[in-house]
Design a protein around this motif. Structure first.
Motif, mmCIF file in Angstrom:
data_model
loop_
_atom_site.group_PDB
_atom_site.id
_atom_site.type_symbol
_atom_site.label_atom_id
_atom_site.label_comp_id
_atom_site.label_asym_id
_atom_site.label_seq_id
_atom_site.Cartn_x
_atom_site.Cartn_y
_atom_site.Cartn_z
ATOM 1 N N HIS A 54 0.823 -1.207 0.000
ATOM 2 C CA HIS A 54 0.000 0.000 0.000
ATOM 3 C C HIS A 54 0.861 1.262 0.000
ATOM 4 C CE1 HIS A 54 -4.007 -1.713 0.226
ATOM 5 N NE2 HIS A 54 -3.491 -2.657 0.999
ATOM 6 N N LEU A 55 1.942 1.259 0.781
ATOM 7 C CA LEU A 55 2.827 2.423 0.792
ATOM 8 C C LEU A 55 3.403 2.682 -0.600
ATOM 9 C CD1 LEU A 55 4.696 1.972 4.192
ATOM 10 C CD2 LEU A 55 2.959 3.690 3.626
ATOM 11 N N ASP A 56 3.737 1.614 -1.313
ATOM 12 C CA ASP A 56 4.239 1.774 -2.683
ATOM 13 C C ASP A 56 3.169 2.401 -3.580
ATOM 14 O OD1 ASP A 56 6.646 0.627 -1.886
ATOM 15 O OD2 ASP A 56 6.158 -1.355 -2.719
ATOM 16 N N GLN A 57 1.925 1.975 -3.438
ATOM 17 C CA GLN A 57 0.826 2.542 -4.222
ATOM 18 C C GLN A 57 0.604 4.011 -3.873
ATOM 19 O OE1 GLN A 57 -2.775 0.152 -4.001
ATOM 20 N NE2 GLN A 57 -1.522 -1.707 -3.857
ATOM 21 N N TYR A 58 0.662 4.332 -2.575
ATOM 22 C CA TYR A 58 0.484 5.725 -2.146
ATOM 23 C C TYR A 58 1.598 6.603 -2.714
ATOM 24 C CZ TYR A 58 -2.479 3.559 1.503
ATOM 25 O OH TYR A 58 -3.426 2.840 2.192
ATOM 26 N N ALA A 59 2.833 6.096 -2.657
ATOM 27 C CA ALA A 59 3.978 6.866 -3.163
ATOM 28 C C ALA A 59 3.801 7.170 -4.647
ATOM 29 C CB ALA A 59 5.276 6.098 -2.922
ATOM 30 N N GLN A 60 3.376 6.189 -5.402
ATOM 31 C CA GLN A 60 3.173 6.387 -6.834
ATOM 32 C C GLN A 60 2.084 7.429 -7.092
ATOM 33 O OE1 GLN A 60 2.050 2.812 -8.912
ATOM 34 N NE2 GLN A 60 2.360 3.747 -10.917
ATOM 35 N N ALA A 61 0.976 7.328 -6.368
ATOM 36 C CA ALA A 61 -0.125 8.284 -6.546
ATOM 37 C C ALA A 61 0.302 9.701 -6.158
ATOM 38 C CB ALA A 61 -1.328 7.847 -5.713
ATOM 39 N N LEU A 62 1.036 9.845 -5.066
ATOM 40 C CA LEU A 62 1.454 11.170 -4.610
ATOM 41 C C LEU A 62 2.513 11.779 -5.529
ATOM 42 C CD1 LEU A 62 1.445 10.506 -0.778
ATOM 43 C CD2 LEU A 62 -0.111 11.995 -2.052
ATOM 44 N N ARG A 63 3.417 10.965 -6.025
ATOM 45 C CA ARG A 63 4.401 11.485 -6.991
ATOM 46 C C ARG A 63 3.693 11.984 -8.247
ATOM 47 N NH1 ARG A 63 7.837 6.724 -5.272
ATOM 48 N NH2 ARG A 63 9.315 7.670 -3.827
ATOM 49 N N GLY A 64 2.655 11.259 -8.674
ATOM 50 C CA GLY A 64 1.867 11.678 -9.823
ATOM 51 C C GLY A 64 1.144 12.990 -9.589
ATOM 52 N N ALA A 65 0.891 13.311 -8.318
ATOM 53 C CA ALA A 65 0.225 14.561 -7.959
ATOM 54 C C ALA A 65 1.220 15.689 -7.682
ATOM 55 C CB ALA A 65 -0.665 14.343 -6.733
ATOM 56 N N GLY A 66 2.519 15.437 -7.885
ATOM 57 C CA GLY A 66 3.516 16.490 -7.733
ATOM 58 C C GLY A 66 4.226 16.550 -6.400
ATOM 59 N N TYR A 67 3.987 15.597 -5.525
ATOM 60 C CA TYR A 67 4.668 15.577 -4.231
ATOM 61 C C TYR A 67 6.022 14.889 -4.356
ATOM 62 C CZ TYR A 67 0.240 16.809 -2.001
ATOM 63 O OH TYR A 67 -0.904 17.446 -1.622
ATOM 64 N N THR A 68 6.931 15.224 -3.453
ATOM 65 C CA THR A 68 8.187 14.510 -3.308
ATOM 66 C C THR A 68 7.981 13.499 -2.193
ATOM 67 O OG1 THR A 68 9.438 16.461 -3.979
ATOM 68 C CG2 THR A 68 10.650 14.752 -2.788
ATOM 69 N N VAL A 69 8.245 12.233 -2.479
ATOM 70 C CA VAL A 69 7.955 11.155 -1.528
ATOM 71 C C VAL A 69 9.244 10.401 -1.223
ATOM 72 C CG1 VAL A 69 6.601 9.068 -1.114
ATOM 73 C CG2 VAL A 69 5.637 10.917 -2.501
ATOM 74 N N THR A 70 9.525 10.217 0.067
ATOM 75 C CA THR A 70 10.695 9.475 0.511
ATOM 76 C C THR A 70 10.247 8.394 1.472
ATOM 77 O OG1 THR A 70 11.985 11.529 0.396
ATOM 78 C CG2 THR A 70 12.965 9.683 1.606
ATOM 79 N N ALA A 71 10.657 7.159 1.209
ATOM 80 C CA ALA A 71 10.334 6.062 2.122
ATOM 81 C C ALA A 71 11.227 6.158 3.350
ATOM 82 C CB ALA A 71 10.540 4.725 1.428
ATOM 83 N N GLU A 72 10.644 5.942 4.520
ATOM 84 C CA GLU A 72 11.393 5.949 5.784
ATOM 85 C C GLU A 72 11.090 4.661 6.538
ATOM 86 O OE1 GLU A 72 11.597 10.640 6.949
ATOM 87 O OE2 GLU A 72 9.937 9.489 7.767
ATOM 88 N N HIS A 73 12.138 3.999 7.022
ATOM 89 C CA HIS A 73 11.933 2.805 7.833
ATOM 90 C C HIS A 73 13.197 2.561 8.636
ATOM 91 C CE1 HIS A 73 10.900 -1.731 8.149
ATOM 92 N NE2 HIS A 73 10.475 -1.058 9.189
#
Length: 90
Positions: A54-73
Protein backbone atom coordinates in the motif's frame (compact mmCIF):
# COMPACT_ATOMS: atom_id res chain seq x y z
CA UNK A 1 13.17 24.68 -1.44
CA UNK A 2 10.14 23.08 0.19
CA UNK A 3 6.83 24.83 0.62
CA UNK A 4 4.06 24.42 3.14
CA UNK A 5 1.74 21.41 2.83
CA UNK A 6 -0.97 20.04 5.10
CA UNK A 7 -1.40 16.40 6.09
CA UNK A 8 -5.12 16.80 5.37
CA UNK A 9 -4.26 17.87 1.81
CA UNK A 10 -2.16 14.72 1.34
CA UNK A 11 -4.98 12.55 2.72
CA UNK A 12 -7.54 14.21 0.43
CA UNK A 13 -5.26 13.67 -2.57
CA UNK A 14 -5.02 9.94 -1.86
CA UNK A 15 -8.74 9.60 -1.15
CA UNK A 16 -9.56 11.38 -4.42
CA UNK A 17 -7.39 8.78 -6.18
CA UNK A 18 -9.40 5.91 -4.70
CA UNK A 19 -7.37 5.04 -1.59
CA UNK A 20 -9.25 4.51 1.67
CA UNK A 21 -8.56 6.78 4.66
CA UNK A 22 -8.43 4.72 7.88
CA UNK A 23 -9.59 7.71 9.96
CA UNK A 24 -12.84 8.50 8.15
CA UNK A 25 -16.17 6.70 8.37
CA UNK A 26 -18.14 5.36 11.28
CA UNK A 27 -15.75 2.47 12.01
CA UNK A 28 -12.04 1.83 11.58
CA UNK A 29 -10.97 0.26 8.31
CA UNK A 30 -7.62 -0.43 6.65
CA UNK A 31 -6.20 2.57 4.82
CA UNK A 32 -3.86 5.54 4.88
CA UNK A 33 -3.25 7.85 7.84
CA UNK A 34 -1.44 11.17 7.43
CA UNK A 35 0.05 13.31 10.21
CA UNK A 36 1.68 16.74 10.16
CA UNK A 37 5.42 16.47 10.93
CA UNK A 38 6.32 20.12 10.26
CA UNK A 39 4.87 22.99 8.24
CA UNK A 40 6.49 21.56 5.09
CA UNK A 41 6.37 17.81 5.83
CA UNK A 42 3.63 15.22 6.30
CA UNK A 43 4.17 11.58 7.23
CA UNK A 44 1.98 8.79 5.91
CA UNK A 45 1.34 5.26 7.22
CA UNK A 46 -0.84 2.38 6.09
CA UNK A 47 -2.96 0.89 8.85
CA UNK A 48 -3.79 -2.69 7.98
CA UNK A 49 -2.38 -5.68 6.12
CA UNK A 50 0.03 -5.54 3.17
CA UNK A 51 1.62 -2.38 4.54
CA UNK A 52 4.55 -2.08 2.10
CA UNK A 53 2.37 -2.81 -0.93
CA UNK A 54 0.00 0.00 0.00
CA UNK A 55 2.83 2.42 0.79
CA UNK A 56 4.24 1.77 -2.68
CA UNK A 57 0.83 2.54 -4.22
CA UNK A 58 0.48 5.73 -2.15
CA UNK A 59 3.98 6.87 -3.16
CA UNK A 60 3.17 6.39 -6.83
CA UNK A 61 -0.12 8.28 -6.55
CA UNK A 62 1.45 11.17 -4.61
CA UNK A 63 4.40 11.48 -6.99
CA UNK A 64 1.87 11.68 -9.82
CA UNK A 65 0.22 14.56 -7.96
CA UNK A 66 3.52 16.49 -7.73
CA UNK A 67 4.67 15.58 -4.23
CA UNK A 68 8.19 14.51 -3.31
CA UNK A 69 7.96 11.16 -1.53
CA UNK A 70 10.69 9.48 0.51
CA UNK A 71 10.33 6.06 2.12
CA UNK A 72 11.39 5.95 5.78
CA UNK A 73 11.93 2.81 7.83
CA UNK A 74 14.21 2.46 10.82
CA UNK A 75 14.63 -0.61 13.00
CA UNK A 76 12.37 0.76 15.74
CA UNK A 77 9.48 2.11 13.64
CA UNK A 78 6.90 1.00 11.14
CA UNK A 79 7.54 1.88 7.50
CA UNK A 80 6.17 5.25 6.48
CA UNK A 81 6.42 7.88 3.78
CA UNK A 82 7.80 11.40 4.18
CA UNK A 83 5.85 13.79 1.96
CA UNK A 84 7.10 17.23 0.87
CA UNK A 85 6.62 19.43 -2.16
CA UNK A 86 9.41 21.28 -3.93
CA UNK A 87 8.94 24.80 -5.22
CA UNK A 88 9.79 25.24 -8.87
CA UNK A 89 13.02 27.01 -9.72
CA UNK A 90 12.63 30.30 -11.62
Amino acid sequence: MHHRIAAAEVARTLTARGHTNSLTGSAWRPGHRATQASPSTARLWHDGPDEQDHLDQYAQALRGAGYTVTAEHTADTRPRLRITRQTKEK
